[in-house]
Design a protein around this motif. Sequence first.
Motif, PDB file in Angstrom:
ATOM      1  N   GLY A  91       7.256   3.516  10.218  1.00  6.66           N
ATOM      2  CA  GLY A  91       6.437   3.180   9.061  1.00  6.66           C
ATOM      3  C   GLY A  91       6.063   1.713   9.101  1.00  6.66           C
ATOM      4  N   SER A  92       5.080   1.331   8.291  1.00  3.68           N
ATOM      5  CA  SER A  92       4.657  -0.068   8.259  1.00  3.68           C
ATOM      6  C   SER A  92       3.989  -0.404   6.942  1.00  3.68           C
ATOM      7  N   LEU A  93       3.985  -1.681   6.661  1.00  2.00           N
ATOM      8  CA  LEU A  93       3.205  -2.247   5.569  1.00  2.00           C
ATOM      9  C   LEU A  93       2.217  -3.233   6.177  1.00  2.00           C
ATOM     10  N   ARG A  94       0.942  -3.045   5.885  1.00  2.00           N
ATOM     11  CA  ARG A  94      -0.084  -4.018   6.272  1.00  2.00           C
ATOM     12  C   ARG A  94      -0.395  -4.819   5.022  1.00  2.00           C
ATOM     13  N   LEU A  95      -0.222  -6.115   5.093  1.00  2.00           N
ATOM     14  CA  LEU A  95      -0.334  -6.968   3.914  1.00  2.00           C
ATOM     15  C   LEU A  95      -1.768  -7.421   3.682  1.00  2.00           C
ATOM     16  N   ALA A  96      -2.132  -7.473   2.408  1.00  2.00           N
ATOM     17  CA  ALA A  96      -3.462  -7.933   2.014  1.00  2.00           C
ATOM     18  C   ALA A  96      -3.327  -9.224   1.214  1.00  2.00           C
ATOM     19  N   HIS A  97      -4.076 -10.226   1.635  1.00  2.00           N
ATOM     20  CA  HIS A  97      -4.092 -11.517   0.936  1.00  2.00           C
ATOM     21  C   HIS A  97      -5.356 -11.691   0.101  1.00  2.00           C
ATOM     22  N   THR A  98      -6.316 -10.779   0.261  1.00  2.98           N
ATOM     23  CA  THR A  98      -7.583 -10.917  -0.452  1.00  2.98           C
ATOM     24  C   THR A  98      -7.976  -9.598  -1.106  1.00  2.98           C
ATOM     25  N   LYS A  99      -8.849  -9.720  -2.087  1.00  5.89           N
ATOM     26  CA  LYS A  99      -9.399  -8.538  -2.759  1.00  5.89           C
ATOM     27  C   LYS A  99     -10.184  -7.676  -1.763  1.00  5.89           C
ATOM     28  N   GLU A 100     -10.889  -8.335  -0.846  1.00  7.20           N
ATOM     29  CA  GLU A 100     -11.686  -7.608   0.147  1.00  7.20           C
ATOM     30  C   GLU A 100     -10.792  -6.786   1.092  1.00  7.20           C
ATOM     31  N   ARG A 101      -9.657  -7.344   1.463  1.00  9.85           N
ATOM     32  CA  ARG A 101      -8.733  -6.594   2.322  1.00  9.85           C
ATOM     33  C   ARG A 101      -8.165  -5.390   1.563  1.00  9.85           C
ATOM     34  N   MET A 102      -7.910  -5.533   0.288  1.00  9.52           N
ATOM     35  CA  MET A 102      -7.438  -4.402  -0.525  1.00  9.52           C
ATOM     36  C   MET A 102      -8.515  -3.321  -0.592  1.00  9.52           C
ATOM     37  N   GLN A 103      -9.777  -3.716  -0.692  1.00 11.35           N
ATOM     38  CA  GLN A 103     -10.867  -2.730  -0.675  1.00 11.35           C
ATOM     39  C   GLN A 103     -10.904  -1.992   0.657  1.00 11.35           C
ATOM     40  N   GLU A 104     -10.687  -2.720   1.745  1.00 13.08           N
ATOM     41  CA  GLU A 104     -10.630  -2.084   3.068  1.00 13.08           C
ATOM     42  C   GLU A 104      -9.473  -1.078   3.124  1.00 13.08           C
ATOM     43  N   PHE A 105      -8.338  -1.439   2.543  1.00 11.34           N
ATOM     44  CA  PHE A 105      -7.183  -0.535   2.522  1.00 11.34           C
ATOM     45  C   PHE A 105      -7.466   0.706   1.672  1.00 11.34           C
ATOM     46  N   GLN A 106      -8.173   0.519   0.550  1.00 15.90           N
ATOM     47  CA  GLN A 106      -8.533   1.670  -0.291  1.00 15.90           C
ATOM     48  C   GLN A 106      -9.424   2.638   0.493  1.00 15.90           C
ATOM     49  N   ARG A 107     -10.377   2.095   1.226  1.00 15.51           N
ATOM     50  CA  ARG A 107     -11.262   2.922   2.049  1.00 15.51           C
ATOM     51  C   ARG A 107     -10.463   3.643   3.134  1.00 15.51           C
ATOM     52  N   ALA A 108      -9.565   2.925   3.801  1.00 14.17           N
ATOM     53  CA  ALA A 108      -8.742   3.525   4.855  1.00 14.17           C
ATOM     54  C   ALA A 108      -7.840   4.615   4.275  1.00 14.17           C
ATOM     55  N   ARG A 109      -7.315   4.381   3.084  1.00 11.71           N
ATOM     56  CA  ARG A 109      -6.490   5.410   2.444  1.00 11.71           C
ATOM     57  C   ARG A 109      -7.309   6.672   2.210  1.00 11.71           C
ATOM     58  N   GLY A 110      -8.525   6.520   1.756  1.00  9.83           N
ATOM     59  CA  GLY A 110      -9.384   7.674   1.531  1.00  9.83           C
ATOM     60  C   GLY A 110      -9.657   8.436   2.820  1.00  9.83           C
ATOM     61  N   MET A 111      -9.969   7.706   3.888  1.00  7.28           N
ATOM     62  CA  MET A 111     -10.209   8.372   5.170  1.00  7.28           C
ATOM     63  C   MET A 111      -8.943   9.067   5.660  1.00  7.28           C
ATOM     64  N   GLY A 112      -7.827   8.368   5.552  1.00  6.57           N
ATOM     65  CA  GLY A 112      -6.567   8.928   6.020  1.00  6.57           C
ATOM     66  C   GLY A 112      -6.143  10.152   5.236  1.00  6.57           C
ATOM     67  N   ARG A 113      -6.281  10.088   3.937  1.00 13.25           N
ATOM     68  CA  ARG A 113      -5.911  11.244   3.107  1.00 13.25           C
ATOM     69  C   ARG A 113      -6.786  12.445   3.437  1.00 13.25           C
ATOM     70  N   TYR A 114      -8.068  12.214   3.672  1.00 12.38           N
ATOM     71  CA  TYR A 114      -8.969  13.303   4.013  1.00 12.38           C
ATOM     72  C   TYR A 114      -8.572  13.937   5.342  1.00 12.38           C
ATOM     73  N   GLN A 115      -7.988  13.134   6.233  1.00 18.37           N
ATOM     74  CA  GLN A 115      -7.525  13.638   7.526  1.00 18.37           C
ATOM     75  C   GLN A 115      -6.098  14.180   7.466  1.00 18.37           C
ATOM     76  N   GLY A 116      -5.518  14.201   6.265  1.00 15.78           N
ATOM     77  CA  GLY A 116      -4.176  14.764   6.113  1.00 15.78           C
ATOM     78  C   GLY A 116      -3.040  13.777   6.291  1.00 15.78           C
ATOM     79  N   MET A 117      -3.349  12.502   6.298  1.00 23.45           N
ATOM     80  CA  MET A 117      -2.313  11.480   6.471  1.00 23.45           C
ATOM     81  C   MET A 117      -1.780  11.043   5.118  1.00 23.45           C
ATOM     82  N   ASP A 118      -0.557  10.585   5.113  1.00 28.22           N
ATOM     83  CA  ASP A 118       0.121  10.209   3.881  1.00 28.22           C
ATOM     84  C   ASP A 118       0.139   8.694   3.679  1.00 28.22           C
ATOM     85  N   ILE A 119      -0.975   8.017   3.971  1.00 27.13           N
ATOM     86  CA  ILE A 119      -1.001   6.568   3.768  1.00 27.13           C
ATOM     87  C   ILE A 119      -1.301   6.264   2.312  1.00 27.13           C
ATOM     88  N   ASP A 120      -0.842   5.096   1.863  1.00 32.17           N
ATOM     89  CA  ASP A 120      -1.006   4.750   0.458  1.00 32.17           C
ATOM     90  C   ASP A 120      -1.191   3.245   0.309  1.00 32.17           C
TER      91      ASP A 120
END
Length: 163
Positions: A91-120
């Motif tokens: 497992g891992s935590l990717r850290l976000a220091h900016t609002k833009e990086r958090m938006q990127e993580f939200q997008r990645a979570r959506g893609m991952g969840r759609y592919q059946g991954m349990d990222i959050d």
Amino acid sequence: MAGLPSTARVVIIGGGVVGTSSLYHLCKAGWTDCLLLEKNELTSGSTWHAAGNVPTFSSSWSLMNMQRYSTELYRGLAEAVDYPMNYHVTGSLRLAHTKERMQEFQRARGMGRYQGMDIDVVGLEEIKRRYPFIETHDLKGALYDPSDGDIDPAQLTQALAKG
């Protein structure tokens, strides 16, 4: 070069993890007229010193899909081909220091969840719960991926070759 065929449907040059994975998947698809060429021995190129990180995070749909597939393959490969491998799902935590990086993580979570991954995407309290000694004062949050891990690239190459 005695013993080499004069023709082949596919010739793969390089006996590292990419070459052996290509051959492994072609064989699984039923292709039999394939040849892998390596000048020395398997993993003698860049594979022997690769870090062996097995992430699933990506901002690209196709790369994330390929990485997800890889984690699923690696989980059962050693048993499927009867070859021991060191594969650790940490497992891992990717850290976000900016609002833009958090938006990127939200997008990645959506893609991952759609592919059946349990990222959050997690907040500061969850980061601190997982890693009590981390300083969170300059963080906005993190992406948690329970499937991230590492693998021994040389063992992976040998397992794919055996398979």
